[in-house]
Design a protein around this motif. Sequence first.
Motif, PDB file in Angstrom:
ATOM      1  N   HIS A  66       0.836  -1.207   0.000  1.00  0.00           N
ATOM      2  CA  HIS A  66       0.000   0.000   0.000  1.00  0.00           C
ATOM      3  C   HIS A  66       0.869   1.254   0.000  1.00  0.00           C
ATOM      4  O   HIS A  66       0.598   2.212  -0.712  1.00  0.00           O
ATOM      5  CB  HIS A  66      -0.879   0.038   1.256  1.00  0.00           C
ATOM      6  CG  HIS A  66      -1.989  -0.964   1.257  1.00  0.00           C
ATOM      7  ND1 HIS A  66      -2.586  -1.416   0.111  1.00  0.00           N
ATOM      8  CD2 HIS A  66      -2.622  -1.589   2.277  1.00  0.00           C
ATOM      9  CE1 HIS A  66      -3.534  -2.281   0.425  1.00  0.00           C
ATOM     10  NE2 HIS A  66      -3.572  -2.412   1.737  1.00  0.00           N
ATOM     11  N   LEU A  67       1.922   1.226   0.845  1.00  0.00           N
ATOM     12  CA  LEU A  67       2.758   2.410   0.995  1.00  0.00           C
ATOM     13  C   LEU A  67       3.481   2.730  -0.315  1.00  0.00           C
ATOM     14  O   LEU A  67       3.517   3.873  -0.767  1.00  0.00           O
ATOM     15  CB  LEU A  67       3.766   2.183   2.126  1.00  0.00           C
ATOM     16  CG  LEU A  67       4.508   3.424   2.592  1.00  0.00           C
ATOM     17  CD1 LEU A  67       3.526   4.453   3.148  1.00  0.00           C
ATOM     18  CD2 LEU A  67       5.530   3.066   3.658  1.00  0.00           C
ATOM     19  N   ARG A  68       4.026   1.673  -0.956  1.00  0.00           N
ATOM     20  CA  ARG A  68       4.747   1.905  -2.197  1.00  0.00           C
ATOM     21  C   ARG A  68       3.790   2.443  -3.262  1.00  0.00           C
ATOM     22  O   ARG A  68       4.076   3.430  -3.949  1.00  0.00           O
ATOM     23  CB  ARG A  68       5.397   0.602  -2.683  1.00  0.00           C
ATOM     24  CG  ARG A  68       6.276   0.778  -3.913  1.00  0.00           C
ATOM     25  CD  ARG A  68       6.863  -0.534  -4.389  1.00  0.00           C
ATOM     26  NE  ARG A  68       5.859  -1.554  -4.640  1.00  0.00           N
ATOM     27  CZ  ARG A  68       5.076  -1.594  -5.720  1.00  0.00           C
ATOM     28  NH1 ARG A  68       5.179  -0.655  -6.644  1.00  0.00           N
ATOM     29  NH2 ARG A  68       4.192  -2.546  -5.869  1.00  0.00           N
ATOM     30  N   ARG A  69       2.621   1.809  -3.371  1.00  0.00           N
ATOM     31  CA  ARG A  69       1.665   2.268  -4.384  1.00  0.00           C
ATOM     32  C   ARG A  69       1.203   3.692  -4.080  1.00  0.00           C
ATOM     33  O   ARG A  69       1.027   4.502  -4.994  1.00  0.00           O
ATOM     34  CB  ARG A  69       0.464   1.331  -4.421  1.00  0.00           C
ATOM     35  CG  ARG A  69       0.792   0.018  -5.098  1.00  0.00           C
ATOM     36  CD  ARG A  69      -0.412  -0.881  -5.157  1.00  0.00           C
ATOM     37  NE  ARG A  69      -0.071  -2.120  -5.863  1.00  0.00           N
ATOM     38  CZ  ARG A  69      -0.688  -3.273  -5.685  1.00  0.00           C
ATOM     39  NH1 ARG A  69      -1.707  -3.361  -4.842  1.00  0.00           N
ATOM     40  NH2 ARG A  69      -0.315  -4.334  -6.356  1.00  0.00           N
ATOM     41  N   SER A  70       1.009   3.989  -2.794  1.00  0.00           N
ATOM     42  CA  SER A  70       0.547   5.331  -2.429  1.00  0.00           C
ATOM     43  C   SER A  70       1.568   6.389  -2.820  1.00  0.00           C
ATOM     44  O   SER A  70       1.210   7.441  -3.357  1.00  0.00           O
ATOM     45  CB  SER A  70       0.311   5.421  -0.922  1.00  0.00           C
ATOM     46  OG  SER A  70      -0.703   4.545  -0.538  1.00  0.00           O
ATOM     47  N   LEU A  71       2.857   6.091  -2.563  1.00  0.00           N
ATOM     48  CA  LEU A  71       3.896   7.064  -2.910  1.00  0.00           C
ATOM     49  C   LEU A  71       3.937   7.278  -4.417  1.00  0.00           C
ATOM     50  O   LEU A  71       3.986   8.415  -4.899  1.00  0.00           O
ATOM     51  CB  LEU A  71       5.259   6.593  -2.388  1.00  0.00           C
ATOM     52  CG  LEU A  71       5.427   6.656  -0.867  1.00  0.00           C
ATOM     53  CD1 LEU A  71       6.672   5.898  -0.426  1.00  0.00           C
ATOM     54  CD2 LEU A  71       5.505   8.107  -0.396  1.00  0.00           C
ATOM     55  N   VAL A  72       3.884   6.182  -5.172  1.00  0.00           N
ATOM     56  CA  VAL A  72       3.920   6.297  -6.633  1.00  0.00           C
ATOM     57  C   VAL A  72       2.715   7.091  -7.124  1.00  0.00           C
ATOM     58  O   VAL A  72       2.831   8.012  -7.943  1.00  0.00           O
ATOM     59  CB  VAL A  72       3.959   4.890  -7.278  1.00  0.00           C
ATOM     60  CG1 VAL A  72       3.826   4.993  -8.788  1.00  0.00           C
ATOM     61  CG2 VAL A  72       5.238   4.159  -6.902  1.00  0.00           C
TER      62      VAL A  72
END
Lengths: 190, 562
Positions: free
Chosen positions: A4-10
Motif C-alpha cells: 500500500h505504501l509503495r503504491r501510495s507514494l507512486v
Amino acid sequence: MLVHLRRSLVMAVICMIFFGFVYAFAGTGVAQLLFKNQADGSITANGSTLIGQNWSSPKFFHGRPDDTGPYTSGDNPLAANGVSGESGATNLGPRSKVLLKDTKELVAYWHKLGVNPTPDLVTTSGSGYDPDISQQDAIVQIPMVAKATGLSSKVLRTLIQKETNSAQFGFLGSSYIDVLQLNEALAKLE
Amino acid sequence: MGFFFTLLALVVLLGLTWRYLGSYMEAVFDGRVHFFGFVERPVYRALRTSPEQEQTWKRYAGAMVVFSAVSLLFTYVILRIQGSLPLNPQHLGAVGPALSFNTASSFLTNTNWQNYGGEATMSYFSQMGALTVQQFVSPAVGIAAALVLVRGFSRKNSPTIGNFWVDITRCLFYILLPMAFIAGIIFVGEGAVQTLAGTVSIKDSLNGVTQTIPRGPIGFMEAIKQLGTNGGGFLNANSATTFENPTGLTNFLSIYLLLSIPVALTYTFGKMVGSIKHGFALLAVIIILFGSWVAFTSAAEHQNNPAVAAAGIHSTVGNTEGKEVRFGDTSTALFGVASTQTSTGSADASYDSFTPIGGFGLLTGMMMGEVTPGGTGTGLYTLLLYAILAVFIGGLMIGRTPEYLGKKIQAREVKLAGLGALVMPIAVLVLTALAVSLAAGRVGPLNAGPHGFTEILYGLTSQGNNNGSAFGGLTGNTPFYNIIGAIDMLIGRFGIMIPAIALGGSLAEKNVVPESLGTFRTDNGMFVGLTIGVILIIGALTFFPAIALGPIVEQLSHLRFF
C-alpha cells in the motif's frame, strides 16, 4: 501494508505531476492562447474592469463601499476585510450593531453628496471590491454627477442606459453596470 | 422571472446529466472506456496492479487509508517548505505548522475549509502542486468508496469489491480531468484569471488611485474546485471575486458543476444494481429536500437585511449585504444551498451576512448529513446509509427482515449504517460544546449574541460534514481552531467512509433473496417518504437544540441588535 505504501507514494507523485502541473500548465497555455486578455485579468489602461475602485470625486459615479469605512482617501481596493491584499466581506451578521452603525454612517455620507442611496450603495459586497452597480444605483447618483460635471440629467440617463449590461442570455444573474467603463464613457463626454 | 428560467435551465441540464453522465460513469467504472489507455496502462504498471487484481473490503480500505495518509503528508510538507520552492512570485514564506495541518486535512478530506486567505498565504506551487492535486484526488477517493457500497448490492457471494487503484485512476482520468479542463476554458473565457505572471499594479489616471492586483492560475483551479465539490478557491473571498467567478454564466456553471456528479451518481447506482427505478427513488429524495431548501432560503434572502432596514434603507432587491450585484439575491441563495448541500463549501457571497433564516437554510442543509445530493461519492454512500436505516425502520413496522435490492439487512449492516449516521452529529456537537466552553473557542466569533454562537456551530458543522463553507467572521486561524477543526474533518471523512466500505464488503458476500409479495418495495413513493423522514428526524433530533440557540433565536429577536 508495504505494498500500500509503495503504491501510495507512486500514485501521489503521478497525481502531483498530472493534476498539479500538467493540468495547470496546459490550462495556462490554452487560456493564454485563446483568451489572453481575460486570463491576464481584464486589464485596461485605467485598471481591471473586474476590480472595483473607490471613486471619491463627485465628478464620477461611485461604486459600492468596501468595509474600510466610507470611502477613505487613497484607498487600496484590495484592502478589504481589514487585511491588505486579501479579498473579503465584512461578515457582519444581520442583527449586528456594528452593521447598523456602519450603514447609518454610509447613509449620512450619501446624503451629504446629495444622493438618496439604494441598498447596494450602503452595503458592502462579498468580495469587498464589487466592480458593478445596478442601473438604479447609478440613476440615484445623477444629481451628484450632474452638479459636479455640469452635464444634464438627460445626458447622464442616456449614458447609464447605454452602459447597462443585461443579465446574460436575459436570465443568468442580474443586469449590471461596470463602474470603470461607465466612468470612462463619462470622461469622454466631458 | 429570471430566477425561474435559471431554475428551469438547471433542471433541464441536470436531467440530461443524470441520464448521460450517469450512464457514462457506469461505463467508466466497468472498464469499457479507454481513450486515455495510453496513460491508464502505464499508471497500472507503475503501481504494479491491474483491473483483474480485485481486493477484499479490508485491503481496499487499507489502501484508501494509507494513500490518504501519504497525501496528507505530501500536502503538509509542501506548505511547510513553500518558501524554498519555485513558482512563488510573491516570495511568500512557509505556512505555520498548525495551519498547514489544518489545511492539509481540509483538502485531503474534500472539505476545503480555509483558515487562510489564499492570495496572501499560498504560493503558486502550493496552490497547484498541493491543493489542486487534492481537489482531484479527494473526490476520486470519495467516488471509489461509493462504488464499493454500490458493488455490495450489485454483486453476490463475492469476497472482493474492486480495486482501489483502478477505481481512482479511472475516475481521475476519464471523469474529473476532461470535465474540469473543458469547464476551466469556459471560466477563463468569461474572465477568470489564469496566468503565472504574478501581481500587477495599474494607475488609474481618472481616479488617481493605484491598484495592486493579485493574480495566479485561478480559472482552472476554479473548475475542479466546483466539479469535485471541493470549494477551496485561490482567493480569500472565493467565488464572490470576479477573478474566480466573473459573470452570471460562471455562477450558473458553478452551481451546475457542483451538482452534476453527485446527481448523476444516483443514475450510475441504478444502472449498476440493475434498476434505474432505485436510482430514481434516491434522486427523488434529493430533489424534494433540495428543492424545499432552495425555496425558503431564496425567499429569506429576498427579504430586507434587518440592520440595513433599521438604518432606514428599504430594499426591493433583497438582502444586499455581502452579495455581488452581478448575481443578485436569489441566484446567490441558490448557489449557497447548492454549495452547502453538496459538501462543496464555495461561496459567492458572505454567508455570515445572510438573513437569520437564510443562514438557517445553509446550516441545516449541512446538518442533514450532506446527502441531498452530497459530495462526489460521499453523498451517495451516506444517502445509502440513510436508505438502509429507512428500510430497517420499514421492516420493523411490517415485522419482516428488511431487504434492500435483494440483500438482507441484518444486525451488522444496521450497526454499520447507524454508526455512519451518528459519527458526524457526535463530532460536531461535542466539538461545538468544547469550543463554547473554552476561552480559546469563545474568542473566535466576530459577531456578538446568537450570531456569534452560530458562527462557531456553523464552522464545526461545516468541517464535520466536509463542507468547507464558513460564516467567515469566525477567526479560525488559531492553534485551537486549526487543531479541533482538523480532527472534526478527519472524523467526518473516515468515520463515515470506513463503515460504508465495510458495509459494501459485508453486502457483497451475501446471496440475493428473491423478491416476494411481502417484500418492502424500495423504488416507490413510500420508500422515498420514509427515507426523507429518516434524514429529517435524525437531523432534527440531533441538532434542534443547537439551532434553537443560534439562527432561531436570532430570527425571533425583533428589533434587537447585538
